[in-house]
Enzyme design. Structure first.
Site, short mmCIF file in Angstrom:
data_model
loop_
_atom_site.label_atom_id
_atom_site.label_comp_id
_atom_site.label_asym_id
_atom_site.label_seq_id
_atom_site.Cartn_x
_atom_site.Cartn_y
_atom_site.Cartn_z
N GLY A 45 -12.92 5.92 31.28
CA GLY A 45 -11.96 4.85 31.51
C GLY A 45 -12.62 3.68 32.24
O GLY A 45 -13.26 2.82 31.64
N GLY A 46 -12.50 3.68 33.58
CA GLY A 46 -13.00 2.58 34.40
C GLY A 46 -14.41 2.11 34.06
O GLY A 46 -14.66 0.91 33.89
N HIS A 88 -3.28 11.47 25.65
CA HIS A 88 -3.83 11.11 26.96
C HIS A 88 -2.77 11.41 28.02
O HIS A 88 -1.58 11.23 27.79
CB HIS A 88 -4.22 9.63 26.98
CG HIS A 88 -5.00 9.28 28.20
ND1 HIS A 88 -4.41 9.04 29.41
CD2 HIS A 88 -6.33 9.16 28.40
CE1 HIS A 88 -5.35 8.80 30.31
NE2 HIS A 88 -6.52 8.87 29.73
N SER A 119 -13.02 10.00 36.05
CA SER A 119 -13.99 9.42 36.98
C SER A 119 -15.43 9.76 36.62
O SER A 119 -16.27 9.96 37.50
CB SER A 119 -13.67 9.82 38.42
OG SER A 119 -12.38 9.35 38.78
N ASN A 139 -12.36 4.35 26.91
CA ASN A 139 -10.91 4.15 26.79
C ASN A 139 -10.58 2.91 27.63
O ASN A 139 -10.53 2.99 28.85
CB ASN A 139 -10.20 5.40 27.32
CG ASN A 139 -8.69 5.23 27.37
OD1 ASN A 139 -8.14 4.26 26.83
ND2 ASN A 139 -8.02 6.17 28.02
N TRP A 140 -10.39 1.80 26.95
CA TRP A 140 -10.14 0.54 27.68
C TRP A 140 -8.76 0.49 28.31
O TRP A 140 -8.48 -0.37 29.13
CB TRP A 140 -10.33 -0.66 26.74
CG TRP A 140 -11.75 -0.98 26.41
CD1 TRP A 140 -12.87 -0.35 26.88
CD2 TRP A 140 -12.21 -2.01 25.53
NE1 TRP A 140 -14.00 -0.93 26.34
CE2 TRP A 140 -13.62 -1.96 25.52
CE3 TRP A 140 -11.58 -2.99 24.76
CZ2 TRP A 140 -14.40 -2.83 24.76
CZ3 TRP A 140 -12.34 -3.85 23.99
CH2 TRP A 140 -13.74 -3.78 24.00
N LYS A 141 -7.87 1.39 27.86
CA LYS A 141 -6.47 1.38 28.35
C LYS A 141 -5.85 0.00 28.13
O LYS A 141 -6.22 -0.66 27.16
CB LYS A 141 -6.42 1.84 29.82
CG LYS A 141 -7.13 3.18 30.01
CD LYS A 141 -6.86 3.85 31.32
CE LYS A 141 -7.64 5.16 31.38
NZ LYS A 141 -7.38 5.93 32.60
N GLU A 185 -1.79 9.83 30.50
CA GLU A 185 -0.90 8.71 30.81
C GLU A 185 0.24 8.64 29.80
O GLU A 185 1.37 8.26 30.13
CB GLU A 185 -1.70 7.40 30.87
CG GLU A 185 -2.55 7.34 32.14
CD GLU A 185 -3.84 6.55 32.02
OE1 GLU A 185 -3.98 5.76 31.07
OE2 GLU A 185 -4.73 6.75 32.88
N GLU A 226 -9.53 16.45 30.37
CA GLU A 226 -9.41 15.48 31.47
C GLU A 226 -8.46 16.02 32.52
O GLU A 226 -7.23 15.94 32.35
CB GLU A 226 -8.86 14.15 30.95
CG GLU A 226 -9.71 13.50 29.88
CD GLU A 226 -9.44 12.00 29.80
OE1 GLU A 226 -10.38 11.24 30.02
OE2 GLU A 226 -8.29 11.61 29.54
N GLY A 260 -9.15 8.15 37.20
CA GLY A 260 -8.98 6.91 37.94
C GLY A 260 -8.90 7.11 39.46
O GLY A 260 -8.54 6.20 40.19
#
Ligand code: PGA
Length: 254
Positions: free
Chosen positions: A237-238, A98, A216, A9-11, A100, A170, A176
């Protein structure tokens, strides 16, 4: 056998050229280094989708997805992107719900049920995210939160529709933050999710449902997480922004 998937997930990261460069790197590494049946999925911003699908042609191990889609088919919704548009460039997946989006854009389970219907009607496979906040875990209501997210967001689907869903658990407190759920904590709730699916759709459907862990997740903790019986991969993500890290997570399934 259910599918093993590692989705990135590049966000809201990477401009057009950066995205294409990263995808090319990942695609080549995936071709050279993966030996199992695992599937890589890259969920990019809308602007990259078409080009990534083109770059990924000829590499069956990598698919492309969006990070959101609108609930309406089309119309006067300035600035929005429809499921049909996403499908038309060749993307296969879409992340829905998601945390977010739930947190910053007020997306409710009811809205996500509509988004899921529209995505499925247009031939996209939703990666449907669920998970509790830290407050909810501390007050020990996390099982109920996840149960409601499933029931209100997905359980109106019939069996054939549900078979196209990938679930991503999640915990919001792990996204994150560098805090990961322990593999035992994750396994406990993944098993609960599968039990809920079995109660609604039967054992066979539940056994075939891919349930990803996100929050994470990295190349260090992935082996422990993915060794658990009910964890079928990750939503990353990261660590999906670095080709080596992302492909190393995929390689856990080699
Ligand atoms: P993270 O993000 O891996 O950076 O924690 C996961 C996600 O939000 O999907």
């Amino acid at each position: 056998m259910r599918k093993k998937i590692v989705a990135g997930n590049w966000k809201m990261n990477l401009d057009y050229n950066e995205g294409l460069a990263l995808f090319s790197e990942i695609s080549n590494m995936v071709k050279d280094e993966l030996t199992g049946k695992q599937q890589a999925v890259i969920c990019s911003p809308f602007i990259h989708l078409h080009a990534l699908v083109q770059l990924g042609k000829g590499n069956d191990r990598i698919s492309v997805g969006a990070q959101n889609a609108h609930q309406m088919e089309a119309g006067a919704y300035t600035g929005e992107v429809s499921a049909k548009m996403i499908k038309s460039v060749g993307a296969e997946y879409v992340i829905l719900g998601h945390s977010e989006r739930r947190q910053y854009f007020g997306e409710s389970n009811e809205l996500l049920a509509k988004k899921t219907d529209t995505a499925l009607a247009n031939g996209l496979k939703p990666i449907f995210c669920i998970g509790e906040t830290l407050e909810e875990r501390n007050s020990e209501v996390h099982f109920n939160v996840v149960k409601d997210q499933l029931a209100d967001g997905l359980f109106h689907l019939d069996e054939e529709q549900f078979a196209k869903i990938v679930i991503a658990y999640e915990p919001v407190w792990a996204i994150g933050t560098g805090l990961t759920a322990t593999s035992d904590q994750a396994q406990e709730i993944h098993a609960f999710i599968r039990k809920e699916i079995a109660a609604r759709y039967g054992e066979e459907v539940a056994e075939d449902t891919t349930i990803l862990y996100g929050g994470s997740c990295n190349a260090k903790n992935a082996p422990d997480l993915f060794a658990k019986t009910d964890i079928d991969g990750g939503l990353i993500g990261g660590a999906s922004l670095k080709s080596r890290d992302f492909v190393d997570i995929l390689k856990v399934f080699n």
